[in-house]
Design an enzyme around this catalytic site. Structure first.
Site, PDB file in Angstrom:
ATOM      1  N   CYS A  89       0.770  -1.194  -0.122  1.00 21.64           N
ATOM      2  CA  CYS A  89       0.139  -0.119  -0.142  1.00 21.64           C
ATOM      3  C   CYS A  89       0.785   1.146   0.089  1.00 21.64           C
ATOM      4  CB  CYS A  89      -0.941   0.154   1.183  1.00 21.64           C
ATOM      5  SG  CYS A  89      -2.082   1.281   1.183  1.00 21.64           S
ATOM      6  N   ILE A  90       0.582   2.007  -1.024  1.00 20.80           N
ATOM      7  CA  ILE A  90       1.321   3.362  -1.079  1.00 20.80           C
ATOM      8  C   ILE A  90       0.657   4.858  -0.767  1.00 20.80           C
ATOM      9  CG2 ILE A  90       3.151   2.279  -2.622  1.00 20.80           C
ATOM     10  CD1 ILE A  90       1.698   3.662  -4.764  1.00 20.80           C
TER      11      ILE A  90
END
Length: 320
Positions: free
Chosen positions: A174-175
């Protein structure tokens, strides 16, 4: 408030009261069902599919089927025909309201519905919870998320959710925090603690767990269950695509908000990673069980409740 994450915390042991760690009970209840472990593989397309969901259910583990390119009605019917628990995911788009109607019309109401969007403290989630409650009453256990604040937890519970998922952005693929500036990356465990203090219903820690000991830490801070991503990725049963590099076999996994899952480059908040194949997921679950039994023995009890009562220390510097 004090900000910390998993690596910043160590639990303090109490006197052991069991003769063998095998005496320690790791089962956990969510809604009307009890499961072998307080963990669930993430509802992501490279972590779980229909086949693995069935295997987990047959072995009394909790699962949440993802919502991407899945015939939900067929899946629910298949699981009900086999007398297995039914647990699915929904978003908040118009088609998913129609799906709720179809479930009711065909008498295919699942045991669990997870309303699963990146920012769960939203009017769209409130509307979906209300619609499900109107159509299915209390026949279904609703999990909603994801959120990160005590106010969001209070609202979701008030709107009718039976459990809330806590996290935005701490997962390995997840960014969100990089793309948006928002998230719980680096302070996920403290977010869990402060949300759990407010909650009157079960809390699910979602993401950021890197080792088995993080399960015990999550339980200590108030989690009833832990949704786990990377630790459940790249097993023989995992649906991720196999990739060979230098004579080694890897499996890929990616976030639900990645371009690989969405098949488009709009509002991307996830990435892809490769992990060397690890063997059977049930070997991992066995090891996870043994490690959690050890955690319970260190906590001075015989079940998960003991972990919730232990003290802990914060290591090094932390933000206040």
């Amino acid at each position: 408030m004090k900000i910390f994450d998993y690596d910043d915390v160590q639990l303090i042991p109490e006197m052991c009261i069991v003769n063998s760690r095998k005496e320690c009970e790791t089962t956990a209840t969510l809604g009307k069902h009890t499961f072998k472990l307080p963990v669930v593989p993430a509802n992501m397309a490279t972590i779980i599919n229909e086949e693995l969901a069935e295997k987990l259910a047959r072995n009394d583990y909790f699962y949440i089927m993802h919502r991407f390119n899945v015939d939900q009605l067929k899946f629910i019917k298949n699981m009900k025909d086999k007398n297995l628990i039914t647990s699915i995911s929904l978003g908040v788009k118009p088609d998913e309201y129609k799906l709720v109607d179809q479930m009711v019309q065909q008498n295919l109401i699942p045991d669990y519905i997870t309303i699963d969007i990146a920012h769960g403290h939203a009017l769209s989630v409130k509307n979906m919870i209300s619609y499900i409650r109107e159509k299915m009453k209390d026949q279904v256990f609703i999990i909603a998320g994801n959120v990160t604040t005590p106010k969001a937890v209070r609202d979701l519970e008030l709107w009718g959710a039976d459990a809330t998922k806590i996290e935005i952005g701490p997962g390995k693929v997840c960014i969100t925090k990089l793309k948006t500036g928002f998230g719980t990356g680096g302070w996920q465990l403290s977010a869990l603690k402060y949300c759990a203090k407010t909650a009157s219903k079960p809390i699910i820690a979602d993401g950021g767990l890197r080792v088995h000991g993080d399960i015990a830490k999550s339980i200590r801070m108030g989690a009833s269950f832990c949704m786990i991503v990377s630790l459940f990725a790249a097993h023989l049963e995992s649906p991720g695509k196999e990739v060979e590099i230098n004579n080694c076999i890897y499996k890929e996994y990616y976030g639900s908000a990645s371009e690989y899952n969405k098949s488009e480059k709009r509002y991307v908040e996830g990435k892809k990673e490769l992990i060397k194949i690890r063997g059977s997921i049930f070997d991992t679950l066995k090891e996870m069980t043994e490690d959690l039994q050890s955690s319970i023995s260190y906590a001075g009890g015989k079940d998960l409740q003991a972990i919730k009562r232990v003290d802990y220390v914060l290591l090094g510097d932390y933000k206040d």
